[in-house]
Design a protein around this motif. Sequence first.
Motif, PDB file in Angstrom:
ATOM      1  N   UNK A  52      13.590   1.910  -2.034  1.00 52.55           N
ATOM      2  CA  UNK A  52      13.325   2.283  -0.641  1.00 52.55           C
ATOM      3  C   UNK A  52      13.617   1.201   0.378  1.00 52.55           C
ATOM      4  N   UNK A  53      13.772  -0.044  -0.049  1.00 50.11           N
ATOM      5  CA  UNK A  53      14.004  -1.138   0.906  1.00 50.11           C
ATOM      6  C   UNK A  53      14.674  -2.301   0.187  1.00 50.11           C
ATOM      7  N   UNK A  54      15.109  -3.288   0.973  1.00 52.90           N
ATOM      8  CA  UNK A  54      15.777  -4.458   0.417  1.00 52.90           C
ATOM      9  C   UNK A  54      14.872  -5.241  -0.529  1.00 52.90           C
ATOM     10  N   UNK A  73       0.834  -1.211   0.000  1.00 51.27           N
ATOM     11  CA  UNK A  73       0.000   0.000   0.000  1.00 51.27           C
ATOM     12  C   UNK A  73       0.865   1.256   0.000  1.00 51.27           C
ATOM     13  N   UNK A  74       1.901   1.240   0.825  1.00 52.36           N
ATOM     14  CA  UNK A  74       2.780   2.409   0.883  1.00 52.36           C
ATOM     15  C   UNK A  74       3.671   2.508  -0.352  1.00 52.36           C
ATOM     16  N   UNK A  75       4.094   1.365  -0.900  1.00 52.20           N
ATOM     17  CA  UNK A  75       4.907   1.396  -2.112  1.00 52.20           C
ATOM     18  C   UNK A  75       4.114   1.970  -3.277  1.00 52.20           C
ATOM     19  N   UNK A  76       2.842   1.615  -3.365  1.00 51.19           N
ATOM     20  CA  UNK A  76       1.985   2.135  -4.431  1.00 51.19           C
ATOM     21  C   UNK A  76       1.716   3.623  -4.256  1.00 51.19           C
ATOM     22  N   UNK A  77       1.595   4.068  -3.014  1.00 55.50           N
ATOM     23  CA  UNK A  77       1.271   5.471  -2.723  1.00 55.50           C
ATOM     24  C   UNK A  77       2.506   6.364  -2.680  1.00 55.50           C
ATOM     25  N   UNK A  78       3.698   5.753  -2.709  1.00 53.05           N
ATOM     26  CA  UNK A  78       4.915   6.544  -2.613  1.00 53.05           C
ATOM     27  C   UNK A  78       5.181   7.082  -1.222  1.00 53.05           C
TER      28      UNK A  78
END
Length: 301
Positions: free
Chosen positions: A217-219, A163-168
């Motif tokens: 943003x992450x591994x 959800x956060x990856x899609x929302x940036x």
Amino acid sequence: MTVAPSAKGWVEFGQFRTWYRVTGPLDTERPALVAVHGGPGSTHDYLLNLSVLADAGWPVVHYDQLGNGGSTHLPDRGADFWTPELFLAELNNLLARLDIAKNYVLFGQSWGGMLVARHAANQPEGLRGLVIANSPASYPLWRQEMEVLRARLPSGVDATLRRHEAAGTTDSREYYEAMRVFYDRHVCRIVPWPKDYLASFMETSNDPTVYSVMNGPSEFHVVGSLKDWSVVDCLPDIDVPTLVISGRHDEATPAAVRPFHDHIPDVRWEIFEDSSHVPNLEEPERFHAVLVEFLKSLDGR
């Protein structure tokens, strides 16, 4: 345990500077072990306990790759600047400036493992051996395996992450907390995190330029310029004894690591049963024993 350095400083790299740390005398018959850290965009700190190898007879060189730690920071540079070729050139420059290019061993961890594999495939004359630790052989394989590991997270965690990856909004507290669930399983299973690992994590957070541009943003959400990079094609060209290391719970899963074992001619693969991505911190005594055994096998080469 960390051994005090015998020298620290910077070498010039074009118009930039690379910070380094040396433990033990570099003018010995045994090759210097050069520690190439992960990230990209991390620092040397989490590999500091490699310095104890100096007490066993091998000088150790740590350095911070360009863009992080004690080396030159360049927060305004983009993907066209941050390339594997840049970091390969930086490594070659460091070897030459420290006058160890004729007698050295490379230890590459995570992204650093891919970097040293590409370096070794050029068959440099002074390279005596290679350690590839907790590294994938390609980012497409890494991304494929991340999907497998994400699907095994506790209920709701991956949904929160996506959800956060899609929302940036990957800089949110909720994303960080969900991310830690993955990290505590597959990156460092010691809770709380050891100070050396935490130091590198904080350095990356303080200047995420390199990590965000090349990785993401992450591994497990690799959307940067490295997302399609691979070293599989060059592995048959590596002509020195190679030790491959991974952890049973590693984010670098067996499927991502296996091409090193399958394609490097002279290779041994050691899996640490109680470790994830940093067995030097998670199983330090066994890690030290395995590394010393390998280094001793190189004597006289």
